[in-house]
Each structure stands twice: as C-alpha cells, then as structure tokens.
Design a protein around this motif. Structure first.
Motif, PDB file in Angstrom:
ATOM      1  N   ASN A   1       0.834  -1.181   0.000  1.00 41.38           N
ATOM      2  CA  ASN A   1       0.000   0.000   0.000  1.00 41.38           C
ATOM      3  C   ASN A   1       0.881   1.248   0.000  1.00 41.38           C
ATOM      4  OD1 ASN A   1       0.653   0.724   2.803  1.00 41.38           O
ATOM      5  ND2 ASN A   1      -0.494  -1.125   3.309  1.00 41.38           N
ATOM      6  N   VAL A   2       0.240   2.416  -0.127  1.00 45.24           N
ATOM      7  CA  VAL A   2       0.986   3.656  -0.298  1.00 45.24           C
ATOM      8  C   VAL A   2       1.912   3.933   0.883  1.00 45.24           C
ATOM      9  CG1 VAL A   2       0.788   6.164  -0.482  1.00 45.24           C
ATOM     10  CG2 VAL A   2      -0.704   4.690  -1.839  1.00 45.24           C
ATOM     11  N   ASP A   3       1.400   3.787   2.109  1.00 44.71           N
ATOM     12  CA  ASP A   3       2.229   4.086   3.284  1.00 44.71           C
ATOM     13  C   ASP A   3       3.468   3.201   3.335  1.00 44.71           C
ATOM     14  OD1 ASP A   3       0.569   6.063   4.122  1.00 44.71           O
ATOM     15  OD2 ASP A   3      -0.475   4.874   5.634  1.00 44.71           O
ATOM     16  N   ASP A   4       3.305   1.934   2.979  1.00 47.15           N
ATOM     17  CA  ASP A   4       4.445   1.027   3.011  1.00 47.15           C
ATOM     18  C   ASP A   4       5.446   1.345   1.912  1.00 47.15           C
ATOM     19  OD1 ASP A   4       3.421  -0.267   5.180  1.00 47.15           O
ATOM     20  OD2 ASP A   4       2.504  -1.890   4.054  1.00 47.15           O
ATOM     21  N   VAL A   5       4.960   1.767   0.749  1.00 52.94           N
ATOM     22  CA  VAL A   5       5.859   2.161  -0.334  1.00 52.94           C
ATOM     23  C   VAL A   5       6.664   3.385   0.081  1.00 52.94           C
ATOM     24  CG1 VAL A   5       5.990   3.076  -2.679  1.00 52.94           C
ATOM     25  CG2 VAL A   5       4.484   1.162  -2.182  1.00 52.94           C
ATOM     26  N   LEU A   6       5.999   4.348   0.694  1.00 57.09           N
ATOM     27  CA  LEU A   6       6.708   5.541   1.161  1.00 57.09           C
ATOM     28  C   LEU A   6       7.758   5.168   2.200  1.00 57.09           C
ATOM     29  CD1 LEU A   6       3.759   8.105   1.515  1.00 57.09           C
ATOM     30  CD2 LEU A   6       5.370   7.874  -0.367  1.00 57.09           C
ATOM     31  N   GLY A   7       7.424   4.254   3.098  1.00 56.74           N
ATOM     32  CA  GLY A   7       8.391   3.801   4.088  1.00 56.74           C
ATOM     33  C   GLY A   7       9.570   3.097   3.453  1.00 56.74           C
TER      34      GLY A   7
ATOM     35  N   LEU B   1       3.610  11.505  -6.114  1.00 52.39           N
ATOM     36  CA  LEU B   1       3.234  12.407  -7.199  1.00 52.39           C
ATOM     37  C   LEU B   1       2.787  11.518  -8.356  1.00 52.39           C
ATOM     38  CD1 LEU B   1       6.187  14.973  -7.102  1.00 52.39           C
ATOM     39  CD2 LEU B   1       4.000  15.079  -5.888  1.00 52.39           C
ATOM     40  N   GLY B   2       1.504  11.212  -8.395  1.00 53.92           N
ATOM     41  CA  GLY B   2       1.045  10.237  -9.371  1.00 53.92           C
ATOM     42  C   GLY B   2       1.307   8.832  -8.865  1.00 53.92           C
ATOM     43  N   ASP B   3       1.372   7.877  -9.782  1.00 52.91           N
ATOM     44  CA  ASP B   3       1.530   6.476  -9.407  1.00 52.91           C
ATOM     45  C   ASP B   3       2.977   6.021  -9.348  1.00 52.91           C
ATOM     46  OD1 ASP B   3      -1.221   6.166  -9.281  1.00 52.91           O
ATOM     47  OD2 ASP B   3      -1.372   5.655 -11.423  1.00 52.91           O
ATOM     48  N   SER B   4       3.898   6.779  -9.919  1.00 52.28           N
ATOM     49  CA  SER B   4       5.249   6.250 -10.059  1.00 52.28           C
ATOM     50  C   SER B   4       6.357   7.216  -9.659  1.00 52.28           C
ATOM     51  CB  SER B   4       5.483   5.824 -11.519  1.00 52.28           C
ATOM     52  OG  SER B   4       5.291   6.918 -12.408  1.00 52.28           O
TER      53      SER B   4
END
Length: 309
Positions: free
Chosen positions: A189-195, A261-264
């Motif tokens: 998910n987004v939070d894990d990708v950011l981490g 910023l967008g998907d990628s």
C-alpha cells in the motif's frame, strides 16, 4: 502448532536524548506509535517492545516473533535481565541499571508468553523494520514540531487457532537491501511504499552503502542529476566517482515530507547536515519496473538553509 504473529519494533531519537519516538508494526492496519519530548533512543526501543507485548497480551497462546534492530534491547531482555534481578537491579559494576522501569515492565509483560527476538540490521531495506522506523521517527518529529502524533490504528488482528493464517505475516525478508526480490513495492500500500523509499534514502547516508559503486549503480537512475546548494549540476557519473565526498553527511536526514506524485514518482523533502552547512534536500524517486529495488533515485536538489542554533 501455535500461530505466529510477526512484528517489527523500533525507537528513534532526533537528538540523543531529545525528541523521541517508538513504534511497532505488523502491517498497514496493525501498528502503533508514540513518543516523548525528551527521551533516549534506547528508551524508544524498549518502549516499542513493551507496547507490542501489551497490545498482544490477550493472545498469550500465539508465538510473538519480534524483529528488532537494537542489540541493546535484545540483550537486555534475553541475556542481562536475570542477572540484574538477582543483583537487585544493579550492573556488574554496582551501578543502577539504566531504564530500569521499562525493563521491569517488560519482564512482567513477557511472563507466560511464547516469544522470539530476531535481530535485523537497521536501515537496510527490510520492509517491516523500515515501516517501524518511519513511524517512530515521525512520532519523534511530531514532538519536536508540536504537531499531532500519528499514533496508528493499534492491534486489530482477529486471530485464533482456526483463523486463516493469511492475516498474520508468516515470513520476513532478509535484512539486506540487495536481497529484495524485484519490485518489492508492487503489492504494497501507499504508506508502506513511502516507508520503503525512505529506507532507500537513508542507505545513501551510510558509508557501507554509498561507498560501494555497485550499490550506487543499482539505486541511482540512469539519468540521475544533482543540483548542489551552490547551484552546480552534478551528473550521475561524477556522483558515483566521488561518492564518498558526494554522499557524506554528519547525520541521517530529518524527513519533512514524503508524498506520491502520481503512481510512479515520490517526492521526499528532508533537512541534511552536509560538510559545509545544513541544506533542504528534495529527492525524486521513480518506480523502476526492471531494477532489483523497484525504485531508483532520479534527482536531488539542495537549497542552503540557516544552521540550527
């Protein structure tokens, strides 16, 4: 066989001692964090483990596997604690045990529990460890900046001997960044990708990573460029060639923001103490579907800012 709950714990002190945070992390829906205006990193590490044991106290029959990057914490509760108790909470030199209250509370919380501590190398890309570290540091930042603390949803797993084990993490990845499978963020998910990306950013402040040309070749995008605080544009080849000079910093970055910023594309803003001054650094990470890490650093831009008093 008892079911197993796998969780990572971490503590973070922006100044040791100073604003500090703690966190434990199982997945996006099961984590908790908190902190203090003034505490040590070791206190954060211990508190994270204590909070995890207390959050899972209603499931004593389940094995709790704790992923921890603090050898101090692991040794304190698995090796030194019995001797300290026998000596009236004194160390071998007769001095009082530091963080005694936290360690005593942990001793009580671990009674009757089935648990295992596993050491993982910090800031090396291990997903759960990075997620816990990010949340602990965010909590510390909230106390430093006087903003609301992201405390998390807490423990929400409904597990029992008959429960489908897919709700409980069953394995962890090797603690080395290089051991990630390709594109580890594809199912996150987004939070894990950011981490995850924050973890990659931190590796570029660690000599064991940035001094290795092979690692930089893997983490820097093919068209990577870097604008220094002097306005000089540096190309990828020059950054790799002079990597020790280019990537050296006096401390790890203090993250200000991290957003998709967008998907990628991920934009990460941080404050960094370089050889000459503090800078505000904007890093752009882009998704790389062909590389080993799943994301590469596309560009950096530094802006000089006043030194902290």
């Amino acid at each position: 066989m008892a079911q197993e709950i796998i969780a990572a714990t971490d503590g973070s002190a922006l100044v040791n001692p100073g604003p500090a945070g703690w966190a434990w992390y199982i997945d996006h829906d099961n984590w908790s964090a908190g902190g203090w205006e003034h505490a040590t990193n070791n206190q954060g590490e211990l508190r994270a483990v204590l909070e995890l044991f207390e959050a899972t106290a209603h499931l004593p029959e389940h094995k709790l596997k704790v992923l921890c990057d603090s050898q101090y914490t692991i040794n304190a509760v698995t090796k030194w604690l019995p001797g300290w108790k026998k000596k009236g909470w004194k160390k071998a030199d007769g001095k009082p045990v530091q963080n005694q209250e936290l360690i005593q509370a942990l001793d009580e919380a671990m009674q009757g529990r089935n648990y295992e501590f596993v050491w993982v190398k910090g800031h090396s890309g291990q997903d759960m460890n990075e997620a816990a570290d990010t949340r602990a540091r965010d909590a510390a930042l909230s106390f430093q900046q006087g903003t609301p603390t992201p405390s998390g949803p807490g423990f929400n797993l409904e597990v029992s001997p008959e429960t489908d084990t897919k709700h409980v993490p069953q394995e962890t990845k090797n603690s080395s960044v290089e051991d990630h499978t390709k594109n580890p963020s594809t199912a996150m998910n987004v939070d894990d990708v950011l981490g995850l990306v924050k973890g990659y950013e931190r590796t570029l402040y660690q000599p064991e990573h940035y001094e290795q040309e092979q690692y930089l070749e893997k983490v820097l995008g093919e068209d990577f460029w870097w604008v220094t605080y002097q306005g000089i544009r540096t190309q990828r080849s020059l950054a790799v060639e002079y990597r020790t000079r280019a990537f050296y910093a006096h401390d790890e970055p203090i993250f200000i923001s991290c957003e998709m910023l967008g998907d990628s594309v991920i934009r990460l803003l941080s404050r960094v103490k370089t050889r000459h001054m503090s800078v505000m650094r904007t890093s752009l990470w882009v998704q790389d579907t062909t590389g080993d890490l799943g994301w590469v650093l596309s560009s950096r831009q530094d802006t000089a800012c006043p030194q902290e008093s």
